[in-house]
Design a protein around this motif. Structure first.
Motif, PDB file in Angstrom:
ATOM      1  N   LEU A 148       0.962  -1.231   0.120  1.00 20.35           N
ATOM      2  CA  LEU A 148      -0.082   0.060   0.160  1.00 20.35           C
ATOM      3  C   LEU A 148       1.061   1.274  -0.020  1.00 20.35           C
ATOM      4  N   ASP A 149       1.089   1.860  -0.899  1.00 22.66           N
ATOM      5  CA  ASP A 149       1.905   2.875  -1.258  1.00 22.66           C
ATOM      6  C   ASP A 149       1.120   4.326  -1.505  1.00 22.66           C
ATOM      7  N   PRO A 150       1.260   4.944  -0.482  1.00 19.20           N
ATOM      8  CA  PRO A 150       0.536   6.250  -0.797  1.00 19.20           C
ATOM      9  C   PRO A 150       1.259   7.386  -1.220  1.00 19.20           C
ATOM     10  N   PRO A 151       0.735   8.496  -1.885  1.00 25.05           N
ATOM     11  CA  PRO A 151       1.393   9.647  -2.550  1.00 25.05           C
ATOM     12  C   PRO A 151       2.010  10.641  -1.617  1.00 25.05           C
ATOM     13  N   THR A 152       1.601  10.650  -0.363  1.00 21.83           N
ATOM     14  CA  THR A 152       2.428  11.355   0.601  1.00 21.83           C
ATOM     15  C   THR A 152       2.651  10.726   1.705  1.00 21.83           C
ATOM     16  N   GLU A 153       2.721  11.520   2.849  1.00 21.65           N
ATOM     17  CA  GLU A 153       3.141  11.023   4.116  1.00 21.65           C
ATOM     18  C   GLU A 153       1.827  10.882   4.940  1.00 21.65           C
ATOM     19  N   ASP A 154       0.823  10.888   4.404  1.00 23.00           N
ATOM     20  CA  ASP A 154      -0.556  10.858   5.234  1.00 23.00           C
ATOM     21  C   ASP A 154      -0.899   9.239   5.524  1.00 23.00           C
ATOM     22  N   PHE A 155      -0.592   9.068   6.691  1.00 18.88           N
ATOM     23  CA  PHE A 155      -0.682   7.362   7.105  1.00 18.88           C
ATOM     24  C   PHE A 155      -2.441   7.083   7.270  1.00 18.88           C
ATOM     25  N   GLY A 156      -3.061   8.172   7.239  1.00 19.11           N
ATOM     26  CA  GLY A 156      -4.601   7.830   7.505  1.00 19.11           C
ATOM     27  C   GLY A 156      -5.228   7.182   6.065  1.00 19.11           C
ATOM     28  N   ALA A 157      -4.596   7.853   4.948  1.00 24.28           N
ATOM     29  CA  ALA A 157      -4.998   7.006   3.685  1.00 24.28           C
ATOM     30  C   ALA A 157      -4.729   5.603   3.770  1.00 24.28           C
ATOM     31  N   VAL A 158      -3.371   5.418   4.120  1.00 23.48           N
ATOM     32  CA  VAL A 158      -2.739   3.943   4.552  1.00 23.48           C
ATOM     33  C   VAL A 158      -3.855   3.126   5.329  1.00 23.48           C
ATOM     34  N   GLY A 214     -11.897  -0.515  -7.800  1.00 25.95           N
ATOM     35  CA  GLY A 214     -13.166  -0.166  -8.307  1.00 25.95           C
ATOM     36  C   GLY A 214     -13.986   0.162  -7.293  1.00 25.95           C
ATOM     37  N   ARG A 215     -14.046  -0.294  -5.966  1.00 20.51           N
ATOM     38  CA  ARG A 215     -14.770   0.032  -5.082  1.00 20.51           C
ATOM     39  C   ARG A 215     -14.565   1.462  -4.609  1.00 20.51           C
ATOM     40  N   HIS A 216     -13.477   1.879  -4.535  1.00 26.73           N
ATOM     41  CA  HIS A 216     -13.017   3.288  -4.092  1.00 26.73           C
ATOM     42  C   HIS A 216     -12.293   4.029  -4.996  1.00 26.73           C
ATOM     43  N   PRO A 217     -12.923   4.336  -6.328  1.00 25.79           N
ATOM     44  CA  PRO A 217     -11.994   4.812  -7.419  1.00 25.79           C
ATOM     45  C   PRO A 217     -11.335   6.305  -6.999  1.00 25.79           C
ATOM     46  N   GLU A 218     -11.813   7.010  -6.214  1.00 21.52           N
ATOM     47  CA  GLU A 218     -11.688   8.337  -5.811  1.00 21.52           C
ATOM     48  C   GLU A 218     -10.227   8.213  -4.732  1.00 21.52           C
ATOM     49  N   ARG A 219     -10.201   7.172  -4.284  1.00 21.10           N
ATOM     50  CA  ARG A 219      -9.074   6.900  -3.206  1.00 21.10           C
ATOM     51  C   ARG A 219      -8.021   5.865  -3.634  1.00 21.10           C
ATOM     52  N   LEU A 220      -8.014   4.999  -4.528  1.00 19.89           N
ATOM     53  CA  LEU A 220      -7.162   3.859  -4.664  1.00 19.89           C
ATOM     54  C   LEU A 220      -7.003   3.866  -6.264  1.00 19.89           C
ATOM     55  N   THR A 221      -5.890   3.099  -6.462  1.00 19.58           N
ATOM     56  CA  THR A 221      -5.502   3.056  -7.866  1.00 19.58           C
ATOM     57  C   THR A 221      -4.646   1.849  -8.188  1.00 19.58           C
ATOM     58  N   ARG A 227       2.192   9.200 -12.961  1.00 20.72           N
ATOM     59  CA  ARG A 227       1.289  10.329 -13.489  1.00 20.72           C
ATOM     60  C   ARG A 227      -0.200   9.918 -13.599  1.00 20.72           C
ATOM     61  N   ALA A 228      -0.515   8.632 -13.655  1.00 23.46           N
ATOM     62  CA  ALA A 228      -1.907   8.314 -13.737  1.00 23.46           C
ATOM     63  C   ALA A 228      -2.668   8.197 -12.437  1.00 23.46           C
ATOM     64  N   ARG A 229      -1.782   8.283 -11.254  1.00 23.35           N
ATOM     65  CA  ARG A 229      -2.196   8.018  -9.856  1.00 23.35           C
ATOM     66  C   ARG A 229      -2.918   9.160  -9.085  1.00 23.35           C
ATOM     67  N   GLY A 230      -2.461  10.402  -9.790  1.00 17.88           N
ATOM     68  CA  GLY A 230      -2.717  11.583  -8.836  1.00 17.88           C
ATOM     69  C   GLY A 230      -2.522  11.562  -7.557  1.00 17.88           C
ATOM     70  N   ASP A 231      -3.729  11.750  -6.832  1.00 23.73           N
ATOM     71  CA  ASP A 231      -3.385  11.952  -5.220  1.00 23.73           C
ATOM     72  C   ASP A 231      -3.907  10.618  -4.740  1.00 23.73           C
ATOM     73  N   ARG A 232      -4.080   9.572  -5.347  1.00 27.27           N
ATOM     74  CA  ARG A 232      -4.446   8.285  -4.980  1.00 27.27           C
ATOM     75  C   ARG A 232      -3.478   7.358  -4.485  1.00 27.27           C
ATOM     76  N   LEU A 233      -3.774   6.372  -3.564  1.00 24.88           N
ATOM     77  CA  LEU A 233      -3.202   5.309  -3.069  1.00 24.88           C
ATOM     78  C   LEU A 233      -2.746   4.182  -3.966  1.00 24.88           C
ATOM     79  N   TYR A 234      -1.466   3.820  -4.419  1.00 21.54           N
ATOM     80  CA  TYR A 234      -1.135   2.801  -5.151  1.00 21.54           C
ATOM     81  C   TYR A 234      -1.376   1.547  -4.592  1.00 21.54           C
ATOM     82  N   LEU A 235      -2.245   0.527  -5.078  1.00 20.95           N
ATOM     83  CA  LEU A 235      -2.228  -0.631  -4.487  1.00 20.95           C
ATOM     84  C   LEU A 235      -1.025  -1.601  -5.478  1.00 20.95           C
ATOM     85  N   ASP A 236       0.072  -1.602  -5.019  1.00 19.56           N
ATOM     86  CA  ASP A 236       1.150  -2.586  -5.723  1.00 19.56           C
ATOM     87  C   ASP A 236       1.129  -3.758  -5.299  1.00 19.56           C
TER      88      ASP A 236
END
Length: 318
Positions: A148-158, A214-221, A227-236
């Protein structure tokens, strides 16, 4: 460190089991911005002491697995390099395993004992990356990892992503255990029974990640390109491939502050005081306390095949 002697030439001799390991330049500072209260930095001797004290907890996570080593001879402020092939001049008692690769072979090292851990400290191996399969069954992983790779240091998103992933895996009757990475995110580790191919495990992980995104398209990718991730957390899920590695539990990270990758419980993931870098070499006692809690107890022994879970996945609502 018990069982050690030093000489005027700057060599620390550490007796571990049947072997005596020489730690060269033991006072070399590897992490200048970390250390216990009143101590300036973490030295090579400190790293050797950490590996030795943590051997009881680290070795079960490393045993029989090829390793990729992240080495920084001059510490975190110097150059780093990744080592896969084991040097010929390393002691003969260091275990090696020959792995085929395109155009040849690689002799990875395997860390099965405390002496090898201390040797890794001498070689300034600050981070240990392990295979997801074992030496006797290299093509068949017994671990699957969601990174679970967030775009920032915000661990809340993780924390949110980890909760959603756990809930989905529970729908599929798949056990899982979380680990802080010492970087920004979290690894969610799934035990397998060793009878699944890498292709099958990565395919399953990809399907799960895509369903969750797909369940959380605004938050996860699941987009590989940043470039395609924007500010969403990357599920690697890319680590679930043959010869790929993931940071080993209890391994330090080659980052400022000397953070450590630490297994945690799902209850701890929900604790707002826990982040990806909660534990570090600056508080070894804290790491030991967490290890003694055995947060993964009862989970890693539940490895299973993915066939039933894949069938359930086909019937899960999108």
């Amino acid at each position: 460190m018990n069982g050690r002697t030093a000489d005027p030439d700057g060599v620390l001799e550490v007796r571990v089991g049947r072997h005596t390991v020489a730690v060269h330049r033991p006072e070399k500072v590897l992490f200048p911005d970390a250390g216990a209260t009143g101590v300036m930095g973490v030295t090579k001797a400190d790293l050797a002491a950490y590996y030795r004290r943590m051997a009881l907890f680290m070795l079960p996570q490393l045993k029989d697995r090829p390793l990729m080593l992240e080495r920084l001879p001059d510490g975190v402020k110097g150059p780093r390099f990744v080592q896969k092939d084991t040097p010929e001049n390393w002691p003969e008692w260091v275990r090696r395993v020959t792995v085929e690769k395109e155009g040849g072979t690689v002799r990875h090292m395997v860390c099965d004992d405390g002496a090898t851990l201390v040797l890794l400290a001498d070689q300034a191996c600050l981070t240990l990356h392990r295979w997801l399969s074992r030496t006797d069954r290299l093509p068949w992983p017994d671990r699957l990892v969601f990174d679970l790779d967030p775009p920032t240091e915000d661990f809340g998103a993780v924390r949110d992503a980890a909760r959603w992933l756990r809930e989905l895996l529970e729908e599929l009757h798949v056990p899982s255990a979380p680990m802080t990475t010492g970087s920004k995110g979290l690894h969610v580790v799934v035990p397998l029974n060793g009878h699944t191919t890498f292709e099958e495990s990565r395919s399953f992980a990809k399907e799960v990640a895509e369903l969750l995104a797909g369940r959380h398209p605004e938050r996860l990718t699941t987009a590989v390109r940043k470039r395609a991730r924007g500010d969403r957390l990357y599920l690697d899920v890319q680590r679930n491939g043959y010869a790929q590695t993931a940071v080993a539990p209890w391994s330090p990270r080659a980052r400022a502050g000397a953070p450590v990758a630490v297994p945690v419980s799902w209850e701890q993931v929900e604790d707002p005081g826990v982040t990806a870098r909660t534990w570090s070499l600056g508080d070894v006692e804290g790491v030991l306390e967490q290890a003694r809690r055995n947060p993964w107890a009862g989970v890693m022994g539940k490895g299973r095949g993915l066939g039933p879970a894949r069938k359930r996945l086909a019937g899960v609502s999108r």
